[in-house]
Design an enzyme around this catalytic site. Sequence first.
Site, PDB file in Angstrom:
ATOM      1  N   ASP A 159       0.844  -1.209   0.000  1.00 26.55           N
ATOM      2  CA  ASP A 159       0.000   0.000   0.000  1.00 26.55           C
ATOM      3  C   ASP A 159       0.873   1.250   0.000  1.00 26.55           C
ATOM      4  OD1 ASP A 159      -2.657  -1.455   0.554  1.00 26.55           O
ATOM      5  OD2 ASP A 159      -1.361  -2.152   2.168  1.00 26.55           O
ATOM      6  N   HIS A 187      -4.367  -3.779   6.030  1.00 26.53           N
ATOM      7  CA  HIS A 187      -4.095  -4.023   4.614  1.00 26.53           C
ATOM      8  C   HIS A 187      -5.395  -4.481   3.959  1.00 26.53           C
ATOM      9  CE1 HIS A 187      -2.472  -5.268   0.829  1.00 26.53           C
ATOM     10  NE2 HIS A 187      -2.831  -6.518   1.034  1.00 26.53           N
TER      11      HIS A 187
END
Length: 327
Positions: A159, A187
């Site tokens: 990310d 996540h």
Amino acid sequence: TKPAMRVAVTGAAGQIGYSLLFRIANGDMLGKDQPVILQLLDITPALPAVKGVVMELEDCAFPLLQGVVITDDPATAFKDVDVALLVGARPRSKGMERKDLLEANGAIFTVQGKALNDNAKRNVKVLVVGNPANTNAYIAQQSAPDLDPNCFTSMLRLDHNRALSQVAAKTGKPVASIEKLAVWGNHSPTMYADYRFATIDGASVKDMINDQEWNANTFLPTVGKRGAAIIEARGLSSAASAANAAIDHVRDWVLGTNGKWVTMGIPSDGSYGIPEGTQFGFPVTCANGKFEIVKGLEIDAFSQERINITLNELMEEREGVKHLLAK
Ligand code: NDP
């Protein structure tokens, strides 16, 4: 020369494994002067495929690769390991509810946490990649009472890297020039990528972009849904970039970041109101094999709202696996 480090990789026959193993053996993760022994775990039916990957590893004749263990037994896989990359996880199959996914993975990560507890080096560095990564890491950590909770981390680095590349594209500056980016939380698409503190050559990225509408309605959804976009385009999930992020995460943890911020999912120490022990993405710096949360950042109302959303999701996941951890 240095003694070899032992690196366990689970789900070694999978897609991510196929990118990851070659880079570890090539020295991208632990250094070009660091010999490694790979200890590969997968489920029994996948062992022939692991053997095939190992034949290819042999055929690369990597100078740093000093040995390979192939096994379906977690105790063997985690014996004396310095680093453990927990990649193998039960993918969501058609018609499977999130609850069932948590349940299936809970079973895997309690067993693996216990096996790490009983077999790994006391300063083992564990990175959970298999989804739901934060909750799987939490389960493994809770199943390993004899290990320091800070041995267990989860992968938010993909990310982070996705956010870096979006900011680079928007500002027209090289990714390498961007500092102090942070990703908070789980996540999952709820993660909060935050460039409010980011700088490029000392100048504020927020001022450079100066577009909160882009932040809320383009940047955050693009980063959050990037995995789905790649599946849509490629017909397969983002394996090479996930493997790359795992390499970045462990390399920075082991070798340090020289003061640069990176994002890691780690057990909260209570900072920023995140309950202690929660596996949460934080901006960290790493030195001497340890990570440290970047403290004292101002959390404005928009950021707090986003952090609450991703924290609530993690709390719900945790609630869903509570019964697996009952002592
Ligand atoms: P991949 O190698 O593609 O993915 C493995 C895990 O990583 C999945 O949980 C996947 O989540 C997760 N992941 C995290 N970030 C990403 C990302 N950005 N892109 C893609 N995946 C991401 O899966 P494969 O199915 O190819 O291989 C899985 C392997 O694991 C198989 O060899 C299987 O036998 C093994 N396995 C091992 C187990 C064990 O050791 N006990 C248990 C179960 C499986 P998501 O599902 O959300 O994509």
